[in-house]
Write an enzyme that holds these catalytic residues in place. Structure first.
Site, mmCIF file in Angstrom:
data_model
loop_
_atom_site.group_PDB
_atom_site.id
_atom_site.type_symbol
_atom_site.label_atom_id
_atom_site.label_comp_id
_atom_site.label_asym_id
_atom_site.label_seq_id
_atom_site.Cartn_x
_atom_site.Cartn_y
_atom_site.Cartn_z
ATOM 1 N N PRO A 172 0.782 -1.225 0.000
ATOM 2 C CA PRO A 172 0.000 0.000 0.000
ATOM 3 C C PRO A 172 0.820 1.283 0.000
ATOM 4 O O PRO A 172 1.854 1.364 0.667
ATOM 5 C CB PRO A 172 -0.837 -0.096 1.284
ATOM 6 C CG PRO A 172 -0.167 -1.124 2.114
ATOM 7 C CD PRO A 172 0.492 -2.073 1.169
ATOM 8 N N ASN A 173 0.334 2.217 -0.773
ATOM 9 C CA ASN A 173 0.867 3.582 -0.878
ATOM 10 C C ASN A 173 2.164 3.670 -1.688
ATOM 11 O O ASN A 173 2.649 4.774 -1.944
ATOM 12 C CB ASN A 173 1.063 4.223 0.513
ATOM 13 C CG ASN A 173 -0.230 4.254 1.300
ATOM 14 O OD1 ASN A 173 -1.220 4.783 0.807
ATOM 15 N ND2 ASN A 173 -0.257 3.653 2.472
ATOM 16 N N ARG A 192 4.904 10.906 -2.529
ATOM 17 C CA ARG A 192 4.612 10.704 -1.117
ATOM 18 C C ARG A 192 5.873 10.914 -0.259
ATOM 19 O O ARG A 192 6.917 10.300 -0.554
ATOM 20 C CB ARG A 192 4.147 9.254 -0.992
ATOM 21 C CG ARG A 192 4.155 8.690 0.363
ATOM 22 C CD ARG A 192 4.080 7.168 0.313
ATOM 23 N NE ARG A 192 3.899 6.668 1.651
ATOM 24 C CZ ARG A 192 4.229 5.443 2.045
ATOM 25 N NH1 ARG A 192 4.746 4.580 1.189
ATOM 26 N NH2 ARG A 192 4.033 5.078 3.271
ATOM 27 N N TYR A 216 11.114 8.812 1.054
ATOM 28 C CA TYR A 216 11.066 7.804 -0.012
ATOM 29 C C TYR A 216 11.670 8.255 -1.339
ATOM 30 O O TYR A 216 11.763 7.456 -2.276
ATOM 31 C CB TYR A 216 9.607 7.358 -0.223
ATOM 32 C CG TYR A 216 9.014 6.716 1.023
ATOM 33 C CD1 TYR A 216 9.521 5.510 1.511
ATOM 34 C CD2 TYR A 216 7.975 7.325 1.718
ATOM 35 C CE1 TYR A 216 8.995 4.933 2.663
ATOM 36 C CE2 TYR A 216 7.440 6.745 2.865
ATOM 37 C CZ TYR A 216 7.952 5.555 3.334
ATOM 38 O OH TYR A 216 7.446 4.974 4.461
ATOM 39 N N ASN A 225 7.925 -5.767 -0.809
ATOM 40 C CA ASN A 225 7.819 -4.635 0.112
ATOM 41 C C ASN A 225 6.341 -4.524 0.455
ATOM 42 O O ASN A 225 5.553 -3.944 -0.292
ATOM 43 C CB ASN A 225 8.334 -3.345 -0.531
ATOM 44 C CG ASN A 225 8.334 -2.181 0.458
ATOM 45 O OD1 ASN A 225 7.750 -2.287 1.535
ATOM 46 N ND2 ASN A 225 8.979 -1.083 0.091
ATOM 47 N N ALA A 284 3.061 -0.875 4.805
ATOM 48 C CA ALA A 284 2.461 -0.859 6.154
ATOM 49 C C ALA A 284 1.981 -2.237 6.597
ATOM 50 O O ALA A 284 1.961 -2.546 7.804
ATOM 51 C CB ALA A 284 1.309 0.141 6.186
ATOM 52 N N HIS A 332 3.841 -4.611 9.115
ATOM 53 C CA HIS A 332 3.761 -4.495 10.574
ATOM 54 C C HIS A 332 2.437 -4.995 11.133
ATOM 55 O O HIS A 332 2.225 -4.965 12.342
ATOM 56 C CB HIS A 332 3.965 -3.020 10.975
ATOM 57 C CG HIS A 332 5.039 -2.331 10.194
ATOM 58 N ND1 HIS A 332 6.353 -2.743 10.256
ATOM 59 C CD2 HIS A 332 5.007 -1.298 9.302
ATOM 60 C CE1 HIS A 332 7.077 -1.970 9.439
ATOM 61 N NE2 HIS A 332 6.290 -1.095 8.847
ATOM 62 N N ASP A 362 1.670 -15.492 6.444
ATOM 63 C CA ASP A 362 1.316 -16.902 6.210
ATOM 64 C C ASP A 362 1.484 -17.273 4.739
ATOM 65 O O ASP A 362 1.906 -18.392 4.417
ATOM 66 C CB ASP A 362 -0.132 -17.177 6.639
ATOM 67 C CG ASP A 362 -0.279 -17.368 8.146
ATOM 68 O OD1 ASP A 362 0.752 -17.463 8.842
ATOM 69 O OD2 ASP A 362 -1.426 -17.415 8.624
ATOM 70 N N GLU A 413 12.522 -9.691 1.762
ATOM 71 C CA GLU A 413 11.739 -8.544 2.228
ATOM 72 C C GLU A 413 12.586 -7.283 2.062
ATOM 73 O O GLU A 413 13.754 -7.268 2.462
ATOM 74 C CB GLU A 413 11.396 -8.757 3.711
ATOM 75 C CG GLU A 413 10.649 -7.579 4.333
ATOM 76 C CD GLU A 413 10.420 -7.770 5.839
ATOM 77 O OE1 GLU A 413 10.701 -8.874 6.378
ATOM 78 O OE2 GLU A 413 9.987 -6.799 6.487
ATOM 79 N N HIS A 447 12.705 -2.834 2.308
ATOM 80 C CA HIS A 447 12.115 -1.534 2.649
ATOM 81 C C HIS A 447 13.027 -0.439 2.132
ATOM 82 O O HIS A 447 14.263 -0.580 2.157
ATOM 83 C CB HIS A 447 11.923 -1.394 4.158
ATOM 84 C CG HIS A 447 10.995 -2.429 4.699
ATOM 85 N ND1 HIS A 447 9.633 -2.365 4.503
ATOM 86 C CD2 HIS A 447 11.235 -3.591 5.355
ATOM 87 C CE1 HIS A 447 9.076 -3.435 5.031
ATOM 88 N NE2 HIS A 447 10.024 -4.204 5.550
ATOM 89 N N SER A 480 13.041 2.770 3.330
ATOM 90 C CA SER A 480 13.575 3.480 4.498
ATOM 91 C C SER A 480 14.146 2.466 5.485
ATOM 92 O O SER A 480 13.873 1.263 5.395
ATOM 93 C CB SER A 480 12.451 4.281 5.166
ATOM 94 O OG SER A 480 11.432 3.400 5.631
ATOM 95 N N ARG A 522 12.906 4.368 12.568
ATOM 96 C CA ARG A 522 11.665 5.155 12.542
ATOM 97 C C ARG A 522 10.788 4.829 13.763
ATOM 98 O O ARG A 522 11.296 4.360 14.768
ATOM 99 C CB ARG A 522 10.954 4.920 11.205
ATOM 100 C CG ARG A 522 11.837 5.356 10.022
ATOM 101 C CD ARG A 522 11.154 5.146 8.689
ATOM 102 N NE ARG A 522 9.962 5.969 8.564
ATOM 103 C CZ ARG A 522 9.043 5.791 7.608
ATOM 104 N NH1 ARG A 522 9.189 4.808 6.717
ATOM 105 N NH2 ARG A 522 7.997 6.589 7.553
ATOM 106 N N ARG A 564 7.112 0.480 13.478
ATOM 107 C CA ARG A 564 7.753 -0.013 12.245
ATOM 108 C C ARG A 564 8.908 -0.974 12.534
ATOM 109 O O ARG A 564 9.547 -1.478 11.627
ATOM 110 C CB ARG A 564 8.261 1.157 11.398
ATOM 111 C CG ARG A 564 7.170 2.032 10.861
ATOM 112 C CD ARG A 564 7.716 3.109 9.944
ATOM 113 N NE ARG A 564 6.848 4.260 9.919
ATOM 114 C CZ ARG A 564 5.756 4.387 9.145
ATOM 115 N NH1 ARG A 564 5.431 3.443 8.304
ATOM 116 N NH2 ARG A 564 5.014 5.465 9.210
HETATM 117 C C1 DQA Z 1 8.186 0.959 3.897
HETATM 118 C C2 DQA Z 1 8.249 1.158 5.423
HETATM 119 C C3 DQA Z 1 6.880 0.948 6.038
HETATM 120 O O1 DQA Z 1 6.955 1.131 7.452
HETATM 121 C C4 DQA Z 1 5.891 1.949 5.486
HETATM 122 O O2 DQA Z 1 4.606 1.718 5.999
HETATM 123 C C5 DQA Z 1 5.887 1.987 4.006
HETATM 124 C C6 DQA Z 1 7.126 1.830 3.256
HETATM 125 C C7 DQA Z 1 9.531 1.258 3.218
HETATM 126 O O3 DQA Z 1 9.714 0.823 2.090
HETATM 127 O O4 DQA Z 1 10.373 1.969 3.786
HETATM 128 O O5 DQA Z 1 4.857 2.250 3.389
HETATM 129 O O6 DQA Z 1 7.886 -0.416 3.640
#
Ligand code: DQA
Length: 142
Positions: A9-10, A17, A22, A71, A74, A77, A84, A95, A97, A99, A104, A108
């Site tokens: 998401p996002n 954003r 980012y 990735n 959110a 977390h 699963d 995995e 990320h 950031s 943070r 997170r």
């Molecule tokens: C993220 C870190 C997450 O905590 C956050 O909710 C994101 C992006 C990252 O790529 O740094 O949306 O996964």
């Protein structure tokens, strides 16, 4: 070699954003860079803001791709369902990320996914994806 990238998401708003966290590039542009750096890899890319769609995508690519870069944003977390799914599939998941989640907010710092992932790359900006691809190229995880 086929590598599947799944963004949660996002992350469709990368480049717009919270650019101080980012950065200014959207993912489609970064994907062009990745394809240029790894011309022999067949990439597929999927982004969704919906938890169940991410789970469906993991099921879809998780028995055919040679590697998955996830990735979950959110949902990292919060989502037992995505964790699963990572556990259920055959293909190894790295995995990532953008950031450094450990530097943070406290919420997170935990990930439901990390225990089931091959490994975790966090904090290198979009190059976290480059490092994950490099790891799949250097190793043949089965
Ligand atoms: C993220 C870190 C997450 O905590 C956050 O909710 C994101 C992006 C990252 O790529 O740094 O949306 O996964």
């Amino acid at each position: 070699m086929k590598i599947s990238i799944i963004n949660g998401p996002n992350l469709n708003l990368l480049g717009v954003r919270e650019t101080e966290i980012y950065g200014f590039s959207n993912f489609e542009d970064y994907l062009k860079t990745l394809k240029h750096k790894f011309p022999s890899i067949n990439f597929d890319y999927f982004q969704s803001n919906i938890e169940g769609e991410i789970i469906d995508r993991l099921h879809h690519v998780g028995f055919e791709s040679d590697g998955i870069i996830l990735n979950a944003a959110a949902y990292t977390h919060t989502s037992v369902g995505i964790a699963d799914a990572v556990k259920a599939i055959k293909t190894k998941v790295i995995e990532v990320h953008i950031s450094n989640t450990s530097s943070r907010e406290d919420f997170r710092h935990s990930s439901f996914i990390t225990p089931h992932a091959k490994g975790l790359i966090t904090g290198f900006g979009l190059d976290s994806y480059y490092l994950a691809v490099s790891s799949f190229v250097l190793n043949n995880y089965k």
